[in-house]
Structure formats: C-alpha cells, structure tokens
Motif scaffolding. Structure first.
Motif, PDB file in Angstrom:
ATOM      1  N   LEU A   1       7.609  -1.342  -3.703  1.00 44.99           N
ATOM      2  CA  LEU A   1       6.374  -0.665  -4.126  1.00 44.99           C
ATOM      3  C   LEU A   1       6.674   0.831  -4.168  1.00 44.99           C
ATOM      4  CD1 LEU A   1       3.162  -0.838  -4.525  1.00 44.99           C
ATOM      5  CD2 LEU A   1       3.062  -0.270  -2.084  1.00 44.99           C
ATOM      6  N   ALA A   2       6.732   1.382  -5.364  1.00 44.41           N
ATOM      7  CA  ALA A   2       7.031   2.818  -5.527  1.00 44.41           C
ATOM      8  C   ALA A   2       5.732   3.533  -5.860  1.00 44.41           C
ATOM      9  CB  ALA A   2       8.053   3.013  -6.641  1.00 44.41           C
ATOM     10  N   VAL A   3       5.316   4.437  -4.986  1.00 40.56           N
ATOM     11  CA  VAL A   3       4.001   5.074  -5.111  1.00 40.56           C
ATOM     12  C   VAL A   3       4.167   6.438  -5.774  1.00 40.56           C
ATOM     13  CG1 VAL A   3       1.944   5.818  -3.851  1.00 40.56           C
ATOM     14  CG2 VAL A   3       3.303   3.874  -3.018  1.00 40.56           C
ATOM     15  N   ASN A   4       3.360   6.688  -6.781  1.00 40.13           N
ATOM     16  CA  ASN A   4       3.439   7.975  -7.494  1.00 40.13           C
ATOM     17  C   ASN A   4       3.157   9.127  -6.533  1.00 40.13           C
ATOM     18  OD1 ASN A   4       3.819   6.415  -9.730  1.00 40.13           O
ATOM     19  ND2 ASN A   4       1.770   6.756 -10.594  1.00 40.13           N
ATOM     20  N   ALA A   5       3.898  10.218  -6.722  1.00 36.15           N
ATOM     21  CA  ALA A   5       3.635  11.414  -5.918  1.00 36.15           C
ATOM     22  C   ALA A   5       2.239  11.927  -6.247  1.00 36.15           C
ATOM     23  CB  ALA A   5       4.689  12.477  -6.223  1.00 36.15           C
ATOM     24  N   GLY A   6       1.553  12.373  -5.251  1.00 35.43           N
ATOM     25  CA  GLY A   6       0.254  13.003  -5.443  1.00 35.43           C
ATOM     26  C   GLY A   6      -0.899  12.036  -5.548  1.00 35.43           C
ATOM     27  N   THR A   7      -0.602  10.725  -5.464  1.00 38.12           N
ATOM     28  CA  THR A   7      -1.721   9.790  -5.622  1.00 38.12           C
ATOM     29  C   THR A   7      -2.596   9.740  -4.372  1.00 38.12           C
ATOM     30  OG1 THR A   7      -2.321   7.574  -6.290  1.00 38.12           O
ATOM     31  CG2 THR A   7      -0.501   7.743  -4.786  1.00 38.12           C
ATOM     32  N   THR A   8      -3.845   9.546  -4.580  1.00 36.53           N
ATOM     33  CA  THR A   8      -4.753   9.335  -3.452  1.00 36.53           C
ATOM     34  C   THR A   8      -5.415   7.967  -3.542  1.00 36.53           C
ATOM     35  OG1 THR A   8      -6.478  10.439  -4.724  1.00 36.53           O
ATOM     36  CG2 THR A   8      -5.297  11.781  -3.092  1.00 36.53           C
ATOM     37  N   ASP A   9      -5.222   7.308  -4.694  1.00 38.45           N
ATOM     38  CA  ASP A   9      -5.831   5.987  -4.887  1.00 38.45           C
ATOM     39  C   ASP A   9      -5.262   4.983  -3.882  1.00 38.45           C
ATOM     40  OD1 ASP A   9      -7.133   6.972  -7.006  1.00 38.45           O
ATOM     41  OD2 ASP A   9      -5.881   6.007  -8.535  1.00 38.45           O
ATOM     42  N   SER A  10      -6.003   3.943  -3.700  1.00 36.33           N
ATOM     43  CA  SER A  10      -5.468   2.808  -2.954  1.00 36.33           C
ATOM     44  C   SER A  10      -4.389   2.161  -3.819  1.00 36.33           C
ATOM     45  CB  SER A  10      -6.596   1.817  -2.677  1.00 36.33           C
ATOM     46  OG  SER A  10      -6.092   0.681  -2.056  1.00 36.33           O
ATOM     47  N   VAL A  11      -3.237   1.905  -3.244  1.00 32.94           N
ATOM     48  CA  VAL A  11      -2.140   1.287  -3.997  1.00 32.94           C
ATOM     49  C   VAL A  11      -1.712   0.007  -3.295  1.00 32.94           C
ATOM     50  CG1 VAL A  11      -1.275   3.460  -4.965  1.00 32.94           C
ATOM     51  CG2 VAL A  11      -0.418   2.650  -2.743  1.00 32.94           C
ATOM     52  N   GLY A  12      -0.957  -0.811  -4.004  1.00 33.62           N
ATOM     53  CA  GLY A  12      -0.499  -2.058  -3.397  1.00 33.62           C
ATOM     54  C   GLY A  12      -0.252  -3.110  -4.449  1.00 33.62           C
ATOM     55  N   PHE A  13      -0.405  -4.344  -4.042  1.00 40.62           N
ATOM     56  CA  PHE A  13      -0.067  -5.434  -4.967  1.00 40.62           C
ATOM     57  C   PHE A  13      -0.884  -6.667  -4.625  1.00 40.62           C
ATOM     58  CE2 PHE A  13       3.030  -4.931  -1.575  1.00 40.62           C
ATOM     59  CZ  PHE A  13       2.910  -6.132  -0.910  1.00 40.62           C
ATOM     60  N   THR A  14      -0.917  -7.566  -5.580  1.00 40.16           N
ATOM     61  CA  THR A  14      -1.631  -8.841  -5.385  1.00 40.16           C
ATOM     62  C   THR A  14      -0.688 -10.010  -5.654  1.00 40.16           C
ATOM     63  OG1 THR A  14      -2.320  -8.901  -7.697  1.00 40.16           O
ATOM     64  CG2 THR A  14      -3.855  -7.890  -6.113  1.00 40.16           C
ATOM     65  N   ASN A  15      -1.085 -11.148  -5.129  1.00 40.63           N
ATOM     66  CA  ASN A  15      -0.380 -12.400  -5.401  1.00 40.63           C
ATOM     67  C   ASN A  15      -1.409 -13.409  -5.891  1.00 40.63           C
ATOM     68  OD1 ASN A  15       0.644 -15.262  -4.382  1.00 40.63           O
ATOM     69  ND2 ASN A  15       2.444 -13.959  -4.584  1.00 40.63           N
ATOM     70  N   THR A  16      -1.028 -14.170  -6.902  1.00 37.88           N
ATOM     71  CA  THR A  16      -1.979 -15.138  -7.487  1.00 37.88           C
ATOM     72  C   THR A  16      -2.048 -16.449  -6.719  1.00 37.88           C
ATOM     73  OG1 THR A  16      -0.258 -16.042  -8.884  1.00 37.88           O
ATOM     74  CG2 THR A  16      -1.607 -14.287  -9.834  1.00 37.88           C
ATOM     75  N   GLY A  17      -1.145 -16.599  -5.718  1.00 35.17           N
ATOM     76  CA  GLY A  17      -1.078 -17.890  -5.045  1.00 35.17           C
ATOM     77  C   GLY A  17      -0.600 -18.963  -6.011  1.00 35.17           C
ATOM     78  N   PHE A  18      -0.818 -20.186  -5.665  1.00 35.96           N
ATOM     79  CA  PHE A  18      -0.473 -21.309  -6.549  1.00 35.96           C
ATOM     80  C   PHE A  18      -1.722 -21.633  -7.364  1.00 35.96           C
ATOM     81  CE2 PHE A  18       2.626 -21.450  -3.160  1.00 35.96           C
ATOM     82  CZ  PHE A  18       3.807 -21.668  -3.842  1.00 35.96           C
ATOM     83  N   TRP A  19      -1.942 -20.795  -8.369  1.00 34.19           N
ATOM     84  CA  TRP A  19      -3.127 -20.907  -9.234  1.00 34.19           C
ATOM     85  C   TRP A  19      -4.405 -20.749  -8.409  1.00 34.19           C
ATOM     86  CZ3 TRP A  19       1.245 -23.750  -9.354  1.00 34.19           C
ATOM     87  CH2 TRP A  19       2.097 -23.448 -10.426  1.00 34.19           C
ATOM     88  N   GLY A  20      -4.385 -19.728  -7.563  1.00 34.31           N
ATOM     89  CA  GLY A  20      -5.587 -19.380  -6.818  1.00 34.31           C
ATOM     90  C   GLY A  20      -5.421 -19.538  -5.316  1.00 34.31           C
ATOM     91  N   PHE A  21      -6.470 -19.128  -4.607  1.00 29.02           N
ATOM     92  CA  PHE A  21      -6.522 -19.251  -3.146  1.00 29.02           C
ATOM     93  C   PHE A  21      -7.847 -19.890  -2.756  1.00 29.02           C
ATOM     94  CE2 PHE A  21      -3.433 -15.901  -3.624  1.00 29.02           C
ATOM     95  CZ  PHE A  21      -2.557 -16.095  -2.568  1.00 29.02           C
ATOM     96  N   PRO A  22      -7.820 -20.818  -1.805  1.00 29.04           N
ATOM     97  CA  PRO A  22      -9.084 -21.319  -1.268  1.00 29.04           C
ATOM     98  C   PRO A  22      -9.659 -20.262  -0.333  1.00 29.04           C
ATOM     99  CG  PRO A  22      -7.245 -22.263  -0.050  1.00 29.04           C
ATOM    100  CD  PRO A  22      -6.651 -21.394  -1.120  1.00 29.04           C
TER     101      PRO A  22
END
Ligand code: AHR
Length: 647
Positions: free
Chosen positions: A103-124
């Motif tokens: 995860l490479a975060v842009n310099a100067g960002t203040t936004d929430s950053v991160g990533f998501t996973n789709t699971g195996f076609w969703g999550f219960p």
C-alpha cells in the motif's frame, strides 16, 4: 403390481457404505485435458471459499506473479490517495509466503486510505457472530521518526456503510508484525454483497508504504476448530449420515505436472509455512485446508477417511519412470505415517502429536492414485509398475491397510503386476437412462474376493445430452434406482459417493453438485435428499427379496436396523405413472407395528432446486398401516422409504 417376498437371509451392510467424495475444484472455465478420455468441463467452488471457512480470498498472494493485475484478484484500493500492488517482499514474512500487498500512500494525503477484499463473492454479516481476524504488516522503508496509529478493519456494504468494525494499533516497524482482532455485528444483513476493508488515516502514513500479508477473517467454525470448516456446510453434510470421506481428489490430487501434485507436507502446520499450489482446476489452492485439518474434521464429523495418495501420474499424461519413483514412494509412506503412526516412535507421528493429535487417526483405506485405469486399455504405467511399486511399499510398511486401486471397469480386472488389487474405485457420470438401466450392474458380477467402491457417480446430463445445472428430480430418482443396487450388492460394494459435493452459486463451472451455497445461504439438491434417504435408512443388514429386472420402472431394497427393530423398505419409481408394490415380511419376523412412517421425495421430472427456488422439491413424511403384507402405491418419479417397526 410388483409382489415382493422378503427373506430372512441376506448380508450385513458395510459400515462404510454411504459417504462423501471431496476435492477442491473451482474457478476454471474449461479444462480440456490432454488425454481425450479424460476431457472435462469443470468448475465449482468447494474448499477455499466453501467448506474451508476462511472469508478472505487471495489472502496471502500465494503462487501469483507480483506486479500483475491477476495477482490483485479480489483486492482493490479504497480510493485514489493510495495505490496497491502485489510485490515480492524484500523481507518475506516466511519462506513459503514471499509475496505481499504493498500500500503506497500519496505524500500529503489526509484521506482515509487502505484496501478492500471482495471475499468469495461477498461476506456474510450475521448478528451476534464473532468474527476473528488477523494480518501481518511491515513498513519496508520506515521513517526515521517512528509513526504510530491505528488500522481500522471492518465489514461494509459495497456502498460504504460499515456494519461492524474495530481498530488495531500499529507502529512503523520494518519487521513483520502480526495483529489480531475480532468484531461482532449487531445486525444481520440480508445481502452478502459486502466487503472487508483495512483503512488508516492518510495523515498518519502519508508518503509511506506498508506491506500486508496473510490477511485472514474467520466466522465461527464447526466444532470451534481454529482454521476450521464452515458450520452450515458441515452440518448439511453431517445430516447425510456419511460414513467416510474420500480426499483430496479426484483430479486435484494429481497435478498437471509432478511438481504441481498435491504435496501433503506443504499443507500442514502454521499457515505461514503453507505455500499453496496451483490446483488442477486452474486456480490456486491456499492449502489452508490441509492434511491435518481434513483428518481432524473427518474425525469431528464421525466419518472415516479414505485417504488418497499420489501415484506417479499427472494430468499432462506424464508417468514418473519406475527408477525415479523412490522419493515419491517415501513421501506417501510419510503421509501415512503422519496419519496413523505411533507418536512416541515415529517422526511423522510426532509431528501429528505436536499439532494436537497424539492418537493415530482411524485410517483403514488408502487409495493409490485417481482414475488410473479409466481409459480403454488403462494407463499402462499403473498396470505395469506404478500400482506394484506403491502398493508393495505401502503394504509392506502398513500390512493392516486396505489399498484401493483406481479403475473404470467394473469386474473386468485388467492384469496388473504386483499385489493383487482387491478394492476397486469405479467412477460414472451419465444420463438418467443409463442409471435406470444399470441398477443391476453389480448383481451380475461374480462373487469372489473383489470389493467395489463407487467412488464417484452422478446424473450429469439429461437424456438429450443437455448438461444439468442442478440435479433434477429425474436425475435423483434414477440415481436412487441405481443405489438400490448398492444395498442389494453390499456384499461386494463396500462404499459409494456422489460427486462432486459442493458448489458456490457465484462461481460454478462443474455442474451439477450435491449442495449449493453462497456466502450466507445454502440449499440442498434433489440428489442430496436421495443420498440422505440411503444414508439415514441404511440399516445394518440387507434382507434378500424378490428382485426386479434391469430397466424396470420400479426398484426396491429392503434393509433392517437390528438394534432399532426396524425394517426399511425403499421403493423407487422412475416412471411417469404410479406403480403398486406389495411387500410380504418373512414369518421369522413375529412382531410388526401397525403404524409405519415414511418419507418420500417426488416432483415433476425436470424440477430442480435452484438459487431462486431452493425448496422446489423437498421430502415429506407420511404414515401408513403396516402388517405382514404392506401395499404401497409409489407415485410417478418418487423415492420413498417405509419404516416398519418389526422384530
Ligand atoms: O468429480 C469431478 C472429477 O471427475 C474428479 O476430479 C475426477 O476424478 C473425475 O473425473
């Protein structure tokens, strides 16, 4: 009307008769294998994302090529303030897991950053259910002034509504650190179209890079086992009353090349030490569901394993030459030692004990290879030396084991060098007419020392050749007619299993399957209910009765549950009209309850249980009046069992 006289004679029902065949087959669109006799169209979802309860897909970037978009399968950046990629870490978290999500975060960002996973076609997202998660992280280029903060982890809708969350603290460590977390949603979400997210306040990590791997999230598991199995799938399987579990394949045992075979040793111990493998259905197996996990769960389920071992042949039609088999034979012996040898005297037994199971697992059957004689004339190397080499070595070291050879020809035993094969695994995928006409296939076999395992079978096509998406009533009822042959011939048929077992409704390529599911639903097929009828009402003794003829519209079998004092009359009608069967119990049965109970599965021939109509056909119960003579009218397309209290 069919008049059926029941005798007092017969034979014991083997305690292994009805069980399960399992392998991880998934994700592939079309696999045309090199040998024309072994061409398949497959895809279904069974282990990763299915029985194995892990919810994160591609959790450790196993066996992917860093830098490719394919390596990012199921992952996405939360927003444009950061970029994600899969990298080969300069400091791998373990030798087995060289890759990480960067995860490479842009310099100067203040936004929430991160990533998501789709699971195996969703999550219960299930109320009051404790999810347990963990991941590893490190800062490959930590700032000179250590930074610290919190990672937020959550389950959210694809629109961003957070359903449950928690946070875990981090510091900018250059070495890998493991974090664990739990969260418990307070409300159930009807939709499984959800994401798992890891996020961090941009200001904390602005201009920095963070690596992540082995990102894991589990719901509660069957029997509360860590790294365990999905509860609803396990329960649906347990409700079949299965006696055995054949694993790990199937084709998925074999590999496309020797290097890509299923290697037991790579599937045990810490998840950090499991590299995963390119499975035989064109996708990566995490091997989170490994040999120890299989054996533990099989024991928890009250089944016994039929454990497959690799036999020197791969799906690219390559046979390892005889003079090079030595290491592979040793690998198989070690696998068996791991499962059953004394933990005080054997090194592999000690490894098992160290994982928490000092007692040997109850392995009586070992199957050598998969479908080695399925083609006309067989795979010559199995006949010529592979069976001999593996069977000789295994039976010398473990004389107590029953070794199963793999074949496609019932009763027609090809000549084979080495120990005489006694136990034979036969596979058949066919249409309803074949199953109806083949109910007597085992009756005509000679009675000698040979014993048969119908290791895989299913109605896969309609009679016009159309591939079934889900089992139909016609398919299930003709399978039931064929299964009366298992009861009737259980003096020589010791085991039978429908295949394949499981499919995820969002990623299904092999159809039909016995049980279908999504992240938060499960439904049972028509064939499931037939399997359940034969499993639950197996009895311990087959009572000889008047037989019908092959392809007759009605088939039956009569078994006894001696300790319960019950007789089970199974009646299968594969025709479009009702037929009457009159059973007469033998005079040796002196006490007969007047009130009987029964179960019936019936419906229009083409009906299937589907995601939109999961209960289109389900069994129902009924009562009937019993006596020495029992008259039963079996409606069209029906499988019934009549339970009579009789001693
Ligand atoms: O059940 C699916 C496949 O069918 C198995 O992997 C293989 O043994 C058979 O050909």
């Amino acid at each position: 009307t069919f008049n059926v006289a029941i005798s007092t004679g017969g034979h014991a029902q083997p305690d292994t008769l009805y069980g399960l065949m399992y392998e991880d087959i998934n994700h592939v669109c079309y696999a045309q294998l090199a040998s024309s006799s072994r061409a398949h169209i497959f895809i279904s979802q069974s282990g990763d994302g299915g029985l194995y309860a892990e919810l994160i897909q591609n959790r450790a970037f196993q066996q992917v090529t860093p830098g490719t978009s394919a390596a990012l399968n199921s992952w996405a950046a939360l927003n444009a303030a950061s970029r994600i990629s899969v990298v080969r870490s300069n400091v791998p978290v373990s030798a087995a897991l060289p890759n990480a999500l960067s995860l490479a975060v842009n310099a100067g960002t203040t936004d929430s950053v991160g990533f998501t996973n789709t699971g195996f076609w969703g999550f219960p997202v299930t109320a009051n259910t404790r999810y347990q998660g963990s991941f590893y992280y490190r800062f490959p280029n930590p700032p000179s002034n250590q930074v610290s903060g919190n990672f937020n982890v959550d389950l959210r809708s694809t629109g961003g509504t957070v359903f449950t969350s928690t946070s875990v603290p981090f510091t900018s460590s250059a070495g890998w650190k493991k974090v664990t977390f739990t969260f418990t949603p307070s409300a159930t979400q009807a939709s499984a179209n959800n994401l798992f997210a890891v996020s961090v306040t941009g200001a904390t990590v602005s201009g920095l890079t963070v690596e992540f791997t082995l990102v894991s999230l589990f719901p509660p598991t069957f029997n509360n086992r860590p790294n365990g199995m999905r509860i609803d799938i396990s329960q649906a399987l347990a409700d079949l009353k299965p006696t055995f579990f054949r694993f790990p394949g199937g084709n998925n045992l074999e590999g496309q090349t020797p290097a890509r075979r299923w290697i037991w040793n790579n599937t045990i111990g810490d998840l950090l030490d499991r590299p995963g493998r390119q499975g035989d259905w064109s996708y990566v197996n995490t091997d989170g569901l490994g040999l120890f996990d299989y054996l533990q769960w099989i024991e928890d389920m009250g089944m016994e394993p039929i454990m497959g071992v690799w036999a020197g042949y791969t799906l690219n039609t390559q046979s390892v030459p005889e003079n090079q088999l030595g290491p592979y034979v040793q690998e198989v012996l070690d696998q068996i030692h791991f499962a059953i040898s004394d933990s005080s005297t054997n090194a592999q037994g000690r490894r098992r004990a160290a994982l928490g199971h000092p007692a040997p697992f109850n392995v009586r059957y070992v199957e050598i290879g998969n479908e080695d004689w399925i083609s006309a004339g067989g795979l010559a190397s199995y006949n010529n030396y592979r069976w001999r080499v593996f069977a000789s070595a295994i039976s010398t070291t473990f004389p107590q084991l029953r070794l199963i050879s793999t074949s496609g020809t019932s009763g027609n035993v090809p000549s084979v060098s080495g120990p005489r094969p006694i136990y034979w695994d036969l596979h058949i995928y066919e249409n309803p007419n074949w199953f109806r006409n083949s109910a007597y296939n085992f009756d005509i076999l000679p009675r000698n020392d040979l014993r048969f395992f119908q290791g895989e079978y299913a109605v896969t096509n309609a009679n016009n050749g159309t591939r079934l998406s889900y089992p139909t009533v016609e398919g299930a009822i003709t399978e039931a007619a064929y299964m009366t042959g298992f009861d009737r011939n259980s003096d020589i048929v010791f085991a039978a299993a429908y295949a394949p077992l499981l499919n995820h409704i969002s990623s299904t390529q092999w159809t039909p399957n016995l049980i279908s599911y999504s992240p938060n639903t499960l439904f049972k097929s028509t064939s499931y209910y037939v399997q359940q009828m034969f499993g639950v009402y197996k009895g311990d003794f087959y009572l000889t009765s008047t037989t019908n003829t092959a392809s007759a519209p009605v088939q039956w079998s009569v078994t006894r549950n001696t300790s319960a004092g019950q007789v089970y009359l199974k009646v299968i009608n594969t025709s479009t009209s009702a037929h009457t069967v009159v059973f007469t119990l033998p005079s040796s049965i002196t006490t007969i309850n007047a009130a009987g109970t029964g179960r019936i599965l019936t419906g229009a021939a083409a009906t299937m249980n589907t995601p939109s109509s999961p209960n289109a056909v389900v069994p129902r119960s009924f009562t009937f009046t019993a006596g020495r003579t029992i008259t039963y009218s079996a409606v069209a397309w029906s499988a019934s069992v009549l339970v009579v209290g009789a001693r």
